[in-house]
Scaffold this motif. Sequence first.
Motif, PDB file in Angstrom:
ATOM      1  N   VAL A  73      48.960  28.265  20.642  1.00 46.84           N
ATOM      2  CA  VAL A  73      50.373  28.207  20.248  1.00 46.84           C
ATOM      3  C   VAL A  73      51.205  29.069  21.197  1.00 46.84           C
ATOM      4  CG1 VAL A  73      52.025  28.904  18.475  1.00 46.84           C
ATOM      5  CG2 VAL A  73      49.976  27.637  17.827  1.00 46.84           C
ATOM      6  N   ILE A  74      50.695  30.261  21.517  1.00 45.25           N
ATOM      7  CA  ILE A  74      51.399  31.151  22.445  1.00 45.25           C
ATOM      8  C   ILE A  74      51.433  30.549  23.842  1.00 45.25           C
ATOM      9  CG2 ILE A  74      51.317  33.413  23.569  1.00 45.25           C
ATOM     10  CD1 ILE A  74      50.106  34.513  20.974  1.00 45.25           C
ATOM     11  N   VAL A  75      50.316  29.930  24.252  1.00 44.08           N
ATOM     12  CA  VAL A  75      50.258  29.295  25.570  1.00 44.08           C
ATOM     13  C   VAL A  75      51.396  28.292  25.726  1.00 44.08           C
ATOM     14  CG1 VAL A  75      48.960  27.628  26.962  1.00 44.08           C
ATOM     15  CG2 VAL A  75      47.805  29.640  26.026  1.00 44.08           C
ATOM     16  N   PHE A  76      51.586  27.440  24.739  1.00 42.57           N
ATOM     17  CA  PHE A  76      52.626  26.421  24.844  1.00 42.57           C
ATOM     18  C   PHE A  76      54.027  27.010  24.706  1.00 42.57           C
ATOM     19  CE2 PHE A  76      49.179  23.522  24.642  1.00 42.57           C
ATOM     20  CZ  PHE A  76      49.647  22.383  25.282  1.00 42.57           C
ATOM     21  N   ARG A  77      54.162  28.041  23.904  1.00 41.06           N
ATOM     22  CA  ARG A  77      55.480  28.652  23.739  1.00 41.06           C
ATOM     23  C   ARG A  77      55.924  29.378  25.008  1.00 41.06           C
ATOM     24  NH1 ARG A  77      54.535  31.981  19.690  1.00 41.06           N
ATOM     25  NH2 ARG A  77      54.664  33.941  20.826  1.00 41.06           N
ATOM     26  N   LYS A  78      54.961  29.987  25.703  1.00 43.05           N
ATOM     27  CA  LYS A  78      55.286  30.786  26.876  1.00 43.05           C
ATOM     28  C   LYS A  78      55.071  30.046  28.192  1.00 43.05           C
ATOM     29  CE  LYS A  78      54.536  35.388  24.922  1.00 43.05           C
ATOM     30  NZ  LYS A  78      55.873  35.890  25.296  1.00 43.05           N
ATOM     31  N   LEU A  79      54.718  28.779  28.125  1.00 41.13           N
ATOM     32  CA  LEU A  79      54.412  28.046  29.347  1.00 41.13           C
ATOM     33  C   LEU A  79      55.544  28.069  30.380  1.00 41.13           C
ATOM     34  CD1 LEU A  79      52.009  26.602  30.519  1.00 41.13           C
ATOM     35  CD2 LEU A  79      52.915  24.451  29.649  1.00 41.13           C
ATOM     36  N   PRO A  80      56.814  28.072  29.968  1.00 38.58           N
ATOM     37  CA  PRO A  80      57.877  28.152  30.982  1.00 38.58           C
ATOM     38  C   PRO A  80      57.815  29.423  31.826  1.00 38.58           C
ATOM     39  CG  PRO A  80      58.772  27.409  28.892  1.00 38.58           C
ATOM     40  CD  PRO A  80      57.364  27.846  28.619  1.00 38.58           C
ATOM     41  N   GLU A  81      57.127  30.467  31.325  1.00 43.08           N
ATOM     42  CA  GLU A  81      57.026  31.721  32.064  1.00 43.08           C
ATOM     43  C   GLU A  81      55.893  31.694  33.090  1.00 43.08           C
ATOM     44  OE1 GLU A  81      56.595  34.873  29.249  1.00 43.08           O
ATOM     45  OE2 GLU A  81      58.214  34.128  27.963  1.00 43.08           O
ATOM     46  N   PHE A  82      55.043  30.672  33.009  1.00 44.32           N
ATOM     47  CA  PHE A  82      53.908  30.599  33.931  1.00 44.32           C
ATOM     48  C   PHE A  82      54.388  30.253  35.332  1.00 44.32           C
ATOM     49  CE2 PHE A  82      50.689  27.772  35.946  1.00 44.32           C
ATOM     50  CZ  PHE A  82      49.756  28.758  36.241  1.00 44.32           C
ATOM     51  N   GLU A  83      53.939  31.035  36.311  1.00 47.18           N
ATOM     52  CA  GLU A  83      54.302  30.794  37.702  1.00 47.18           C
ATOM     53  C   GLU A  83      53.417  29.697  38.281  1.00 47.18           C
ATOM     54  OE1 GLU A  83      56.775  32.068  39.282  1.00 47.18           O
ATOM     55  OE2 GLU A  83      57.386  33.433  37.676  1.00 47.18           O
ATOM     56  N   PRO A  84      54.007  28.638  38.848  1.00 45.63           N
ATOM     57  CA  PRO A  84      53.216  27.499  39.354  1.00 45.63           C
ATOM     58  C   PRO A  84      52.156  27.883  40.377  1.00 45.63           C
ATOM     59  CG  PRO A  84      55.550  26.963  39.295  1.00 45.63           C
ATOM     60  CD  PRO A  84      55.446  28.430  39.005  1.00 45.63           C
ATOM     61  N   HIS A  85      52.413  28.942  41.164  1.00 46.95           N
ATOM     62  CA  HIS A  85      51.454  29.312  42.203  1.00 46.95           C
ATOM     63  C   HIS A  85      50.325  30.188  41.658  1.00 46.95           C
ATOM     64  CE1 HIS A  85      54.439  32.611  42.103  1.00 46.95           C
ATOM     65  NE2 HIS A  85      53.392  33.376  42.318  1.00 46.95           N
ATOM     66  N   GLY A  86      50.401  30.565  40.381  1.00 47.00           N
ATOM     67  CA  GLY A  86      49.384  31.431  39.801  1.00 47.00           C
ATOM     68  C   GLY A  86      48.210  30.649  39.236  1.00 47.00           C
ATOM     69  N   SER A  87      47.209  31.384  38.750  1.00 52.73           N
ATOM     70  CA  SER A  87      46.028  30.777  38.143  1.00 52.73           C
ATOM     71  C   SER A  87      46.272  30.578  36.653  1.00 52.73           C
ATOM     72  CB  SER A  87      44.804  31.679  38.351  1.00 52.73           C
ATOM     73  OG  SER A  87      43.743  31.298  37.496  1.00 52.73           O
ATOM     74  N   LEU A  88      46.192  29.331  36.191  1.00 48.01           N
ATOM     75  CA  LEU A  88      46.397  29.044  34.775  1.00 48.01           C
ATOM     76  C   LEU A  88      45.306  29.705  33.936  1.00 48.01           C
ATOM     77  CD1 LEU A  88      48.067  27.597  32.642  1.00 48.01           C
ATOM     78  CD2 LEU A  88      46.700  25.531  33.043  1.00 48.01           C
ATOM     79  N   ARG A  89      44.078  29.705  34.440  1.00 50.01           N
ATOM     80  CA  ARG A  89      42.973  30.343  33.713  1.00 50.01           C
ATOM     81  C   ARG A  89      43.243  31.841  33.543  1.00 50.01           C
ATOM     82  NH1 ARG A  89      37.162  29.640  33.097  1.00 50.01           N
ATOM     83  NH2 ARG A  89      37.265  27.701  34.264  1.00 50.01           N
ATOM     84  N   ALA A  90      43.703  32.493  34.610  1.00 50.30           N
ATOM     85  CA  ALA A  90      43.987  33.927  34.543  1.00 50.30           C
ATOM     86  C   ALA A  90      45.109  34.204  33.552  1.00 50.30           C
ATOM     87  CB  ALA A  90      44.357  34.456  35.926  1.00 50.30           C
ATOM     88  N   TRP A  91      46.106  33.341  33.546  1.00 54.20           N
ATOM     89  CA  TRP A  91      47.242  33.508  32.644  1.00 54.20           C
ATOM     90  C   TRP A  91      46.797  33.359  31.186  1.00 54.20           C
ATOM     91  CZ3 TRP A  91      50.319  29.829  29.768  1.00 54.20           C
ATOM     92  CH2 TRP A  91      51.562  30.336  29.345  1.00 54.20           C
ATOM     93  N   ILE A  92      45.980  32.342  30.912  1.00 57.53           N
ATOM     94  CA  ILE A  92      45.465  32.137  29.557  1.00 57.53           C
ATOM     95  C   ILE A  92      44.542  33.288  29.161  1.00 57.53           C
ATOM     96  CG2 ILE A  92      43.964  30.665  28.142  1.00 57.53           C
ATOM     97  CD1 ILE A  92      45.103  28.263  29.635  1.00 57.53           C
ATOM     98  N   TYR A  93      43.756  33.769  30.114  1.00 59.70           N
ATOM     99  CA  TYR A  93      42.867  34.899  29.845  1.00 59.70           C
ATOM    100  C   TYR A  93      43.678  36.117  29.392  1.00 59.70           C
ATOM    101  CZ  TYR A  93      39.556  38.696  30.679  1.00 59.70           C
ATOM    102  OH  TYR A  93      38.757  39.810  30.543  1.00 59.70           O
ATOM    103  N   GLY A  94      44.785  36.376  30.068  1.00 60.18           N
ATOM    104  CA  GLY A  94      45.634  37.501  29.689  1.00 60.18           C
ATOM    105  C   GLY A  94      46.160  37.363  28.271  1.00 60.18           C
ATOM    106  N   ILE A  95      46.523  36.144  27.888  1.00 59.31           N
ATOM    107  CA  ILE A  95      46.994  35.902  26.523  1.00 59.31           C
ATOM    108  C   ILE A  95      45.862  36.156  25.528  1.00 59.31           C
ATOM    109  CG2 ILE A  95      47.798  34.110  24.923  1.00 59.31           C
ATOM    110  CD1 ILE A  95      49.374  32.905  27.260  1.00 59.31           C
ATOM    111  N   CYS A  96      44.656  35.704  25.861  1.00 62.90           N
ATOM    112  CA  CYS A  96      43.494  35.946  24.991  1.00 62.90           C
ATOM    113  C   CYS A  96      43.284  37.436  24.755  1.00 62.90           C
ATOM    114  CB  CYS A  96      42.232  35.358  25.620  1.00 62.90           C
ATOM    115  SG  CYS A  96      42.126  33.565  25.597  1.00 62.90           S
TER     116      CYS A  96
END
Length: 200
Positions: A73-96
């Motif tokens: 739920v947080i992943v989808f709510r905060k997805l606009p904050e994700f930087e396209p050049h970054g690692s999606l796995r790393a970003w999700i890991y941080g949320i976890c």
Amino acid sequence: MDVTSLADSAELELRRLEAFRLERERLECEGARSIPMTPRELFETYAAFVWRTLRYQSVAERDLDDVSQEVFVIVFRKLPEFEPHGSLRAWIYGICIRVARDYRNRAHKRHEVLYDDVSEHAGGVSNAEIERLAAQKQLHQMLQRLDEEKRAVLVLHELEGLPMNEVAELVQCPVKTAYSRLAAARKQMLTMLTKAEGSR
């Protein structure tokens, strides 16, 4: 699993996917950038990774489904904050990591036990399975004695099997630092294991 349980699980999964779909539509209506994959693809790609990450962060097995859903739920709510050049796995890991930390804090305030009692699984379970559960519990307890930085590197490399360059990216540190943390974590785990064996 009986037919009723299977139907309940299927219904729960459909509800989750519908929630993800609605959240995706909301983000797109707000002008958010295009999501790189569909809700189903995102869930199927990262669900197991999220589940294991939360488990290694001491989320009790009985709560894993609920806490995993909270992560997505947080992943989808905060997805606009994700930087396209970054690692999606790393970003999700941080949320976890943040969700698991909040979970542990809530459990601590309520004085909850985060580890399932092995005896709860004893009925109708083989001795080998009981031993496996006990070993798993011991591993999680030992991991929690490591500081968060060492634990993250050890889990990602030794248990998830990720190469060290990817581990360094996930935990956001230089590769050399990641190797130093790994060596320190291995040494501490070996010390704890030696003490545990000696106390038997």
